[in-house]
Design an enzyme around this catalytic site. Structure first.
Site, PDB file in Angstrom:
ATOM      1  CB  CYS A  56     123.155  96.656 108.971  1.00  0.00           C
ATOM      2  SG  CYS A  56     121.804  95.557 109.476  1.00  0.00           S
TER       3      CYS A  56
ATOM      4  CG  ASP B 104     117.304 101.382 113.193  1.00  0.00           C
ATOM      5  OD1 ASP B 104     116.820 100.229 113.189  1.00  0.00           O
ATOM      6  OD2 ASP B 104     118.495 101.618 112.935  1.00  0.00           O
TER       7      ASP B 104
ATOM      8  CG  HIS C 185     118.174  99.394 109.765  1.00  0.00           C
ATOM      9  ND1 HIS C 185     118.887  99.358 110.943  1.00  0.00           N
ATOM     10  CD2 HIS C 185     118.710  98.436 108.964  1.00  0.00           C
ATOM     11  CE1 HIS C 185     119.823  98.433 110.856  1.00  0.00           C
ATOM     12  NE2 HIS C 185     119.738  97.861 109.672  1.00  0.00           N
TER      13      HIS C 185
END
Length: 257
Positions: A146, A191, A223
């Site tokens: 991330c 995502d 995600h």
């Protein structure tokens, strides 16, 4: 941008799973770098492999059970692995409220006086790289998840030889175009941050700059899957394991070969 900024899926998508950390007891060591930066260090058993190291740049949840156990897993494959607290003691709580203001947290921190922008995070990453080099690391890889992925991309310039990222966020196109070494990416099918559009844009950039690259798309996951999946879901666990094995294989190819 090569990936969108973090959004609600960073904090909400897998909130229910965060109460169930990966099973196991971390075997590494908590440490402090430069008297202020928290870290977690996992070392391989084979001392002859300790010249090969990984700097682990986590997502917004920082150093916790899952990131420690993943660092231990990298160490079991022969890599010294340092997890860095990128957020100056202000990682997002595992039990964050559903209306958590992630962009406000990045800009100002939880107390309004502890921002988490590149100005604050870059020196932490550089300090971690220098620490590993001082410990004898001559071959340096990096993993980023991330927001951590952004800082893998940014810090090839600081000594990273090879990178792996999963479900990246906040990566600028100019940052991606400036990498100077191999890059592997694990992508979630579902995502909202690293969308198919952004994936194709990143592919075009990587093809243009002629660095070795790999992009693997994992179906049925969202995600955060690579670091905080539901281990009771066999599909998610498979995808998480595939992403980890992808990173190890990439490093074995470009760090050890």
């Amino acid at each position: 941008m090569a990936s969108h900024p973090p959004d609600c899926c960073c904090t909400k998508l897998q909130c229910a799973r965060l109460n169930n950390g990966y099973r196991g007891t971390p075997s590494g060591t908590d440490l402090v770098i430069n008297e202020s930066i928290q870290g977690y260090l996992a070392r391989p058993k084979d001392p002859d492999r300790r010249h090969s190291a990984i700097v682990y740049l986590p997502d917004i949840f920082g150093i916790w059970q899952n990131s420690k156990l993943m660092a231990d897993a990298f160490a079991s494959h022969g890599y010294t692995c340092l997890v860095l607290d990128l957020f100056n003691g202000d990682s997002v709580s595992l039990n964050m409220p559903h209306d958590f203001d992630i962009m406000g947290w990045f800009a100002h921190g939880s107390d309004g006086k502890n921002p988490h922008t590149s100005q604050e995070i870059d020196p932490i990453v550089i300090a971690g790289i220098k620490y590993l080099q001082a410990q004898g690391a001559t071959q340096l890889a990096a993993v980023g998840y991330c927001i951590g992925a952004k800082y893998v991309i940014r810090h090839y310039r600081s000594g990273i030889d090879c990178g792996f990222i999963a479900h990246p966020s906040f990566v600028e196109t100019t940052e991606l175009a400036a990498i100077t070494g191999p890059l592997s990416i694990a992508v979630a099918e579902m995502d909202d941050i690293f969308t198919p559009e952004k994936r194709h844009e990143s592919e075009a950039i990587l093809s243009e700059i002629k660095q070795p690259y790999q992009i693997n798309l994992l179906s049925g996951v969202g995600h955060g899957f690579a670091v905080r999946c539901d281990l009771n879901d066999t599909s998610q666990r498979f995808a998480k394991d595939q992403a980890f094995n992808q990173a190890v294989a990439w490093f074995d190819r470009y760090i050890l070969d």
